[in-house]
Design a protein around this motif. Structure first.
Motif, PDB file in Angstrom:
ATOM      1  N   TRP A 148      -2.476   0.095  -0.175  1.00 19.71           N
ATOM      2  CA  TRP A 148      -1.235  -0.257   0.524  1.00 19.71           C
ATOM      3  C   TRP A 148      -1.588  -0.723   1.920  1.00 19.71           C
ATOM      4  CZ3 TRP A 148       3.437  -0.486  -1.806  1.00 19.71           C
ATOM      5  CH2 TRP A 148       3.571   0.173  -3.046  1.00 19.71           C
TER       6      TRP A 148
ATOM      7  N   SER B 111      -3.412  -5.367  -1.682  1.00 21.51           N
ATOM      8  CA  SER B 111      -2.496  -4.878  -2.706  1.00 21.51           C
ATOM      9  C   SER B 111      -1.177  -4.516  -2.050  1.00 21.51           C
ATOM     10  CB  SER B 111      -3.102  -3.646  -3.404  1.00 21.51           C
ATOM     11  OG  SER B 111      -2.284  -3.193  -4.458  1.00 21.51           O
ATOM     12  N   ASN B 112      -0.090  -4.807  -2.738  1.00 20.99           N
ATOM     13  CA  ASN B 112       1.244  -4.449  -2.257  1.00 20.99           C
ATOM     14  C   ASN B 112       1.509  -4.996  -0.860  1.00 20.99           C
ATOM     15  OD1 ASN B 112       2.048  -2.728  -4.558  1.00 20.99           O
ATOM     16  ND2 ASN B 112       0.327  -1.468  -3.854  1.00 20.99           N
TER      17      ASN B 112
ATOM     18  N   MET C  55      -0.377  -6.795  -7.263  1.00 22.09           N
ATOM     19  CA  MET C  55       1.041  -6.631  -6.957  1.00 22.09           C
ATOM     20  C   MET C  55       1.826  -6.414  -8.244  1.00 22.09           C
ATOM     21  SD  MET C  55       1.838 -10.600  -5.945  1.00 22.09           S
ATOM     22  CE  MET C  55       1.104 -11.959  -6.835  1.00 22.09           C
ATOM     23  N   GLU C  56       3.021  -5.925  -8.092  1.00 17.49           N
ATOM     24  CA  GLU C  56       3.896  -5.738  -9.241  1.00 17.49           C
ATOM     25  C   GLU C  56       4.321  -7.098  -9.793  1.00 17.49           C
ATOM     26  OE1 GLU C  56       8.297  -3.870 -10.309  1.00 17.49           O
ATOM     27  OE2 GLU C  56       7.273  -3.209  -8.481  1.00 17.49           O
TER      28      GLU C  56
END
Length: 342
Positions: A121, A170-171, A193-194
């Motif tokens: 994060w 990430s994110n 990422m989502e």
């Protein structure tokens, strides 16, 4: 099923010229399955033809996954054929802590190098397991680019040392990535990422592709087995979307496999988690056979719902009213002591 020939699995080329498989096995699941069960899935998946394993320090199972990797290499699998990724968790954003985290992952995974290391994060915000979604961490803070860059510099040192092949974010959001691309000596090669049909993140996805960053998609199925405590009434289950079910019926396959075909054909790297042999074998086989048609790929654009699923306890610190406050920063830049905060 008897497995899939790894040579048939599409590959992605990273900015270094190295390649990685276009689908991998996720290992996030020890909240529902024991570490040994996850590790057993890794062993089985490698036998089935997987050559990408996505790990993270916070998953709490890297030691067990390391046993599976060591066993596979002892049985003759070439280390150079397997792409192993891990992540630095929120409690290790201080440069020395980040380096220690990577070295611990190397030890636990029984490796002398990692193919990619992500910052899990972009801001430090650590909560104990199963914390309430409105929990506040008194030690957390918003994104600070100077602090993040210090962390990144420490990871760049590990690339120089040869124990890390690629760095990943990430994110994160586009403003944060712009800052990092401007300041990093070793730019990010990947961004996790989502990504799933009801949350396609087209702007961020396109930005990554344009800037040589390979998108890696977690929750590629829309996370249908997420614990009830992590659900909200407006959440959409991707495998129940009419367009997904219609395409699945046309191909005579499970809707899950439609989501994975879409992800790989779109150009991302999905990392579905599964512990059942029949499931992880079917997931891998799906991406090398019976592709979706261009019309079906276009139809799946209509599945977009803005359905962000990962929006819980990791986002909040004192002063943040809700997770919306954090994601609303995507298109803005704030100034704190003269440094962009975004």
């Amino acid at each position: 099923m008897t497995g899939t020939d790894p040579a048939r699995v599409p590959r992605r080329t990273l900015r270094t010229g190295a390649t990685m498989p276009a689908i991998g096995l996720g290992t996030f699941g020890s909240d529902r399955y024991g570490p040994d069960e996850v590790a057993g899935a890794v062993s089985g998946a490698l036998r089935a033809g997987y050559r990408l394993v996505d790990c993270a320090a916070v998953y709490g199972n890297e030691a067990q996954v390391g046993e599976s990797l060591a066993g596979a290499f002892a049985d003759g699998l070439d280390r150079d054929d397997v792409f192993v990724m891990t992540k630095v968790w929120n409690d290790a954003h201080e440069p020395a802590d980040a380096v220690a985290s990577v070295r611990r992952s190397l030890r636990d995974l029984r490796l002398d190098r990692l193919d990619a290391v992500f910052v899990h994060w972009p801001f430090p915000n650590h909560h104990p397991p199963k914390a309430d979604t409105d929990a506040r961490d008194p030690h957390a803070r918003p994104y600070d680019h100077r602090a993040y860059l210090a962390l990144w510099r420490a990871l760049e040192g590990l690339v120089d040392e040869g124990v890390v092949g690629h760095l990943g974010t990430s994110n994160s959001t586009i403003p944060k990535l712009r800052l990092l691309l401007a300041d990093a000596r070793v730019p990010p090669s990947l961004h996790e990422m989502e990504l799933h049909p009801s949350f396609q993140q087209e702007e961020l996805f396109a930005f990554c592709r344009e800037h040589g960053i390979q998108p890696v998609g977690y929750s590629p199925l829309g996370s249908p087995s997420r614990p009830e405590r992590d659900r909200t009434p407006e959440d959409v289950v991707d495998t129940e979307l009419p367009v997904v079910r219609e395409i699945a019926a046309a191909h005579g396959i499970h809707p899950v496999l439609v989501c994975l075909k879409w992800a790989v054909q779109r150009g991302q790297v999905p990392i579905p988690f599964a512990v059942k042999q029949s499931q992880y074998e079917a997931n891998l086989a799906a991406v090398v056979e019976d592709p979706l048609t261009p019309d079906e790929m276009e139809a799946l654009r209509s599945a977009e719902r803005g359905n962000r699923l990962i929006k819980g306890q990791v986002f909040l610190w004192p002063g943040a009213g809700s997770w919306h406050d954090l994601w609303d920063l995507d298109g803005t830049t704030r100034l704190l002591e003269g440094v962009p905060q975004c």
